[in-house]
Structures are given as C-alpha cells and as structure tokens.
Design a protein around this motif. Structure first.
Motif, PDB file in Angstrom:
ATOM      1  N   GLN A 184       7.406  50.521  35.600  1.00 17.97           N
ATOM      2  CA  GLN A 184       7.926  51.610  35.941  1.00 17.97           C
ATOM      3  C   GLN A 184       8.246  51.809  37.670  1.00 17.97           C
ATOM      4  O   GLN A 184       7.659  51.295  38.198  1.00 17.97           O
ATOM      5  CB  GLN A 184       6.711  52.901  35.711  1.00 17.97           C
ATOM      6  N   GLN A 185       9.574  52.225  37.664  1.00 20.10           N
ATOM      7  CA  GLN A 185      10.225  52.348  38.695  1.00 20.10           C
ATOM      8  C   GLN A 185      11.269  53.408  38.974  1.00 20.10           C
ATOM      9  O   GLN A 185      11.996  53.876  37.761  1.00 20.10           O
ATOM     10  CB  GLN A 185      10.888  50.825  39.220  1.00 20.10           C
ATOM     11  N   GLU A 186      11.931  53.693  40.077  1.00 19.29           N
ATOM     12  CA  GLU A 186      13.032  54.723  40.258  1.00 19.29           C
ATOM     13  C   GLU A 186      14.260  53.749  40.460  1.00 19.29           C
ATOM     14  O   GLU A 186      14.433  52.799  40.957  1.00 19.29           O
ATOM     15  CB  GLU A 186      12.840  55.505  41.364  1.00 19.29           C
ATOM     16  N   VAL A 187      15.409  54.391  39.614  1.00 23.59           N
ATOM     17  CA  VAL A 187      16.472  53.613  39.561  1.00 23.59           C
ATOM     18  C   VAL A 187      17.667  54.579  40.159  1.00 23.59           C
ATOM     19  O   VAL A 187      17.422  55.588  39.743  1.00 23.59           O
ATOM     20  CB  VAL A 187      16.843  52.607  38.361  1.00 23.59           C
ATOM     21  N   SER A 188      18.802  53.890  40.620  1.00 25.90           N
ATOM     22  CA  SER A 188      19.729  55.032  40.690  1.00 25.90           C
ATOM     23  C   SER A 188      21.104  54.310  39.762  1.00 25.90           C
ATOM     24  O   SER A 188      21.123  53.095  39.672  1.00 25.90           O
ATOM     25  CB  SER A 188      20.409  55.065  42.368  1.00 25.90           C
ATOM     26  N   VAL A 247      32.070  57.897  40.586  1.00 24.58           N
ATOM     27  CA  VAL A 247      32.498  59.108  40.133  1.00 24.58           C
ATOM     28  C   VAL A 247      31.429  59.837  39.360  1.00 24.58           C
ATOM     29  O   VAL A 247      31.856  60.897  38.976  1.00 24.58           O
ATOM     30  CB  VAL A 247      33.634  58.759  39.088  1.00 24.58           C
ATOM     31  N   LEU A 248      30.288  59.170  38.973  1.00 24.37           N
ATOM     32  CA  LEU A 248      29.167  59.736  38.530  1.00 24.37           C
ATOM     33  C   LEU A 248      27.915  59.100  39.034  1.00 24.37           C
ATOM     34  O   LEU A 248      28.043  57.934  39.343  1.00 24.37           O
ATOM     35  CB  LEU A 248      29.151  59.558  36.975  1.00 24.37           C
ATOM     36  N   TYR A 249      26.768  60.094  39.418  1.00 26.25           N
ATOM     37  CA  TYR A 249      25.710  59.273  39.925  1.00 26.25           C
ATOM     38  C   TYR A 249      24.397  60.360  39.320  1.00 26.25           C
ATOM     39  O   TYR A 249      24.517  61.314  39.310  1.00 26.25           O
ATOM     40  CB  TYR A 249      25.748  59.640  41.395  1.00 26.25           C
ATOM     41  N   LYS A 250      23.374  59.379  39.227  1.00 22.50           N
ATOM     42  CA  LYS A 250      22.152  60.038  38.961  1.00 22.50           C
ATOM     43  C   LYS A 250      20.862  59.254  39.113  1.00 22.50           C
ATOM     44  O   LYS A 250      21.139  58.145  39.249  1.00 22.50           O
ATOM     45  CB  LYS A 250      22.117  60.442  37.151  1.00 22.50           C
ATOM     46  N   ILE A 272      25.026  58.355  29.012  1.00 24.05           N
ATOM     47  CA  ILE A 272      25.883  58.534  30.063  1.00 24.05           C
ATOM     48  C   ILE A 272      27.271  59.346  29.345  1.00 24.05           C
ATOM     49  O   ILE A 272      27.836  59.086  28.517  1.00 24.05           O
ATOM     50  CB  ILE A 272      26.706  57.498  30.689  1.00 24.05           C
ATOM     51  N   ASP A 273      27.489  60.736  29.953  1.00 27.51           N
ATOM     52  CA  ASP A 273      28.396  61.536  29.628  1.00 27.51           C
ATOM     53  C   ASP A 273      29.779  61.346  30.354  1.00 27.51           C
ATOM     54  O   ASP A 273      29.717  61.591  31.711  1.00 27.51           O
ATOM     55  CB  ASP A 273      28.042  63.084  29.719  1.00 27.51           C
ATOM     56  N   CYS A 274      30.670  60.847  29.874  1.00 23.69           N
ATOM     57  CA  CYS A 274      31.885  60.243  30.375  1.00 23.69           C
ATOM     58  C   CYS A 274      32.972  61.319  30.174  1.00 23.69           C
ATOM     59  O   CYS A 274      34.312  60.876  30.250  1.00 23.69           O
ATOM     60  CB  CYS A 274      32.277  58.874  30.187  1.00 23.69           C
ATOM     61  N   SER A 275      32.865  62.320  29.487  1.00 23.02           N
ATOM     62  CA  SER A 275      33.919  63.177  29.004  1.00 23.02           C
ATOM     63  C   SER A 275      34.903  63.644  30.208  1.00 23.02           C
ATOM     64  O   SER A 275      36.065  64.140  29.998  1.00 23.02           O
ATOM     65  CB  SER A 275      33.352  64.379  28.385  1.00 23.02           C
ATOM     66  N   VAL A 309      26.884  50.557  37.616  1.00 21.73           N
ATOM     67  CA  VAL A 309      25.858  50.054  38.430  1.00 21.73           C
ATOM     68  C   VAL A 309      24.517  50.466  38.659  1.00 21.73           C
ATOM     69  O   VAL A 309      24.361  51.673  38.809  1.00 21.73           O
ATOM     70  CB  VAL A 309      26.629  49.894  39.888  1.00 21.73           C
ATOM     71  N   VAL A 310      23.461  49.749  38.536  1.00 23.25           N
ATOM     72  CA  VAL A 310      22.127  50.235  38.449  1.00 23.25           C
ATOM     73  C   VAL A 310      21.548  49.673  39.593  1.00 23.25           C
ATOM     74  O   VAL A 310      21.542  48.557  39.576  1.00 23.25           O
ATOM     75  CB  VAL A 310      21.344  49.937  37.174  1.00 23.25           C
ATOM     76  N   ASN A 311      20.871  50.272  40.532  1.00 15.97           N
ATOM     77  CA  ASN A 311      20.049  49.682  41.419  1.00 15.97           C
ATOM     78  C   ASN A 311      18.719  49.882  41.490  1.00 15.97           C
ATOM     79  O   ASN A 311      18.153  51.180  41.282  1.00 15.97           O
ATOM     80  CB  ASN A 311      20.476  50.323  42.894  1.00 15.97           C
TER      81      ASN A 311
END
Length: 388
Positions: free
Chosen positions: A328-332, A343-346, A359-362, A372-374
């Motif tokens: 388990q870990q936190e990712v961006s 243009v999108l971040y969560k 992912i909502d790309c509308s 990109v996932v960090n």
C-alpha cells in the motif's frame, strides 16, 4: 591539460561498442498545432539497419534525446554527439529553428514539443519510427540550447532527465525557469568559459534548480566552444576573451562524454551505471563537482509501483487505469499534454495488488497525452494515451 591516455582508452572502447548500430538520418518537418501550426524542421539521427539517409530504423525501441544548438551554431556542429550516442542505441533529434535572431521561448517550446511528439510517433503506423521509440527520453543542449533546455523542462515531467553543456542565460530567464525544473539534471560547464561565465550562467541555473537530484560538473580549463565540433561563429566569439584555451577540444569532449554516457545509461536505459558515475566524479582530477541527490541511488527499477495499463486506448471520454503495487502506498496521477504540462491531477491511496482507477477525460481536447504515475518509492510509470 593533457588527457591523451583517457582519450585513447575511450577511443578504443568506442571502436568496440560503436559497431553496434549504423547511423541513419532523416530530414523532416513537424508542425505544432498548438502554436498556429508552427513548422519545426529537424535533423534526426537514429540506430539503423544500415548507414545512410532515409534508411529503416534498426529492430527494437530506443530512448530519444532532443538536442538544442548554440547561438549561430547549426546541428552539424554536434556531429560528435550523434556519432558517439546513436550507435549505442539512442535517437537524437536536432531542431534547426532559431538560427538567426533567436526567440529563446520558442526554441525551448520546440525542444519540449519534439521530444513529446516523437514519443507519440511510436504509435503512428505511418511514421518511420512506428514502434521504435520507447518511453525514456532526455533533453540536452549547448550554450543557448542549454539555456533553452531549462525553458523546455520547466513544469515538464515527461523527460526522464536533462543535460546541459555551457548553458547560457536566456530571455525569458533560464535561471528563473530552473526553479520549476523537477526532473534530474546534470549541468556541465567549462571553468574558463568567458562567453557564458559559470558563476552568472550554469552555476546560477544549478543553484536555482528544483530537482531532487542535481549534479554540477566544472571541467578545469574548460572552454565554451569545446563542447561541440569546430564552429566559426563560436570560435570567433570566444577568441575575443579566450583566444587560446589551455585545454584540448578532444580531451574536453572525452571527459564530457564519460559523464554523459553514464548518466544517460542510468536514466534512459535503467542500467546500474550510477556507481560508475559517482566513482568518476570523485576520481577525475580534471573536474570539480557538486551533487545534491537523496541517497541511496541504485539501479532504476520500480520496486513498489510495478506496472500500469490503460484501456481502452485510444479512448473517448473515460479510460480505465490498472495499477499494480507490492505494498500500500500513496501515488500521484497526472495527465500531461505534449508540452509536459499537467492537465489533470489527482492523488491516490494505492492498495497492495491490483487496483483500477477511472480517469474522466471528457474535458480534454482530442489528441495525444501522457499518463504519469509517481510512486512514494520514486518509481515513475508513464504511458501514451490517445483521445479520439
């Protein structure tokens, strides 16, 4: 400074290694639709099935390097770099824009656009580079092109790293832009550079860098123009302040190549060359250096964040992102356009095992993007996303 033995060793090593790939070449022009279809003519050198123009790319996928030229210097001033790096399995693209009275911001945008656009060419069935470009990339540059590299990498998370040679301060300021560069950076200078003196140029950019891992190398007696092949304009400019550099061009290039190869092998090929890079830093008597990197650094392999997959791809309004992690870990999560802008971040709390995220790309325009996932273990996973 004489480094004949080192030069000979590298030459012998090169003769053995460089037979791996012949050098192919193409002259192309790309258009940036986001900048009123700006034409960007380029010279591209790549690993090929045989040496020559417009020949087929060699089997496999290769990292890509966008290289920015110096003021009043053409791409042909950097034959050394394509001759050294392409046979090792790198694709180098030289934009030939901004050769007269330069627009530094436009040149930086060209570098950012090209490296990201060419990655998308790997998915274009009509491109000569279809399925030949992998996800790793770097931005490099000399003098004006070095300064423009900072502009290209400002708020741009797509390149894996950047390398600059005798970077010159630009307008807009590459020093200010450096504060917003967060990818790993290697800044190399010549300590006797009187064209772009290190204190006001490369050192200032290095000090401003926002990168977690950054390295500064000063080559003792190093000259501004000796990071490239002979160029009349560069030599003329340097002759007014340093007419007879006390270093040999071949020696300066050989030193620079040693560190550049270790660095690229680590960041673009995932090889365990960081220890050799550090050993060379500490043992080379012909350089001074500074380094700020979080220890420890080993082979660049995602240890916790393991894999990602997008489906469907191409997509329309939604895409399913499947991630796999060991713990388990936190990712961006970021969606980036072809300029490397977010243009999108969560932020996500990733559970152990597999997890799916929609992912909502509308809200996004049709075109190519990068997901990109960090991970918290500094692993970075990225994948091309096409919206249609």
């Amino acid at each position: 400074m004489k480094k004949t033995l080192l030069t000979l060793i590298i030459l012998v090593f090169s003769l053995v290694t460089f037979a791996q790939y012949p050098i192919g070449h193409r002259s192309l022009t790309y258009q940036d639709a986001a900048r009123a279809n700006r034409n960007i003519p380029v010279e591209i050198y790549y690993p090929a099935v045989s040496a020559g123009d417009n020949v087929s790319v060699a089997a496999g996928q290769f990292p890509i390097i966008a290289f920015g030229h110096g003021f009043l210097m053409g791409y042909d001033s950097y034959a050394y770099w394509k001759d050294q790096l392409v046979p090792l399995g790198y694709i180098i693209v030289f934009p030939t824009t901004e050769g007269g009275t330069p627009d530094h911001a436009a040149f930086g945008a060209d570098l950012a656009f090209l490296i990201n656009y060419l990655k998308s060419e790997s998915s274009n069935t009509g491109s000569p580079f279809f399925q030949h470009i992998n996800s790793e990339s770097a931005i490099m540059g000399h003098s004006m092109g070095g300064g423009a590299s900072f502009l290209a990498c400002e708020n741009n998370m797509i390149p894996d790293c950047m390398i600059t040679f005798a970077a010159a301060t630009t307008n807009p300021s590459s020093i200010n832009a450096a504060a917003h560069v967060t990818i790993p950076a290697l800044v190399i200078s010549g300590e006797d550079d009187c064209v772009a003196p290190p204190a006001d140029n490369q050192q200032a950019m290095y000090d401003s860098l926002g990168s977690d891992c950054k390295v500064f190398i000063g080559i003792k007696n190093g000259a501004h123009c000796y990071f490239a092949d002979y160029n009349f304009s560069c030599t003329l400019g340097e002759s007014f302040c340093n007419p007879t550099p006390s270093i040999v061009r071949e020696d300066q290039l050989a030193t620079t190549l040693t560190f550049t190869r270790y660095y690229l092998d680590y960041y673009l090929k995932g090889l365990g060359s960081w220890a050799a890079f550090q050993d060379s830093l500490s043992s080379d008597a012909d350089i001074n250096y500074q380094m700020s990197c979080p220890p420890p650094i080993g082979i660049k392999e995602p240890q916790i964040l393991q894999s990602m997959k997008l489906s469907p791809n191409p997509a329309s309004n939604e895409v399913l992102l499947q991630l796999t992690a060991n713990i388990q870990q936190e990712v961006s999560l970021r969606v980036l356009n072809l300029y490397g802008q977010t243009v999108l971040y969560k932020e996500l709390e990733l559970q152990q095992g597999e997890q799916s995220v929609t992912i909502d790309c509308s809200s996004l325009s049709r075109g190519s993007y990068y997901v990109v996932v960090n991970g918290s273990d500094h692993a970075v996973l990225r994948s091309l996303l096409i919206l249609q």
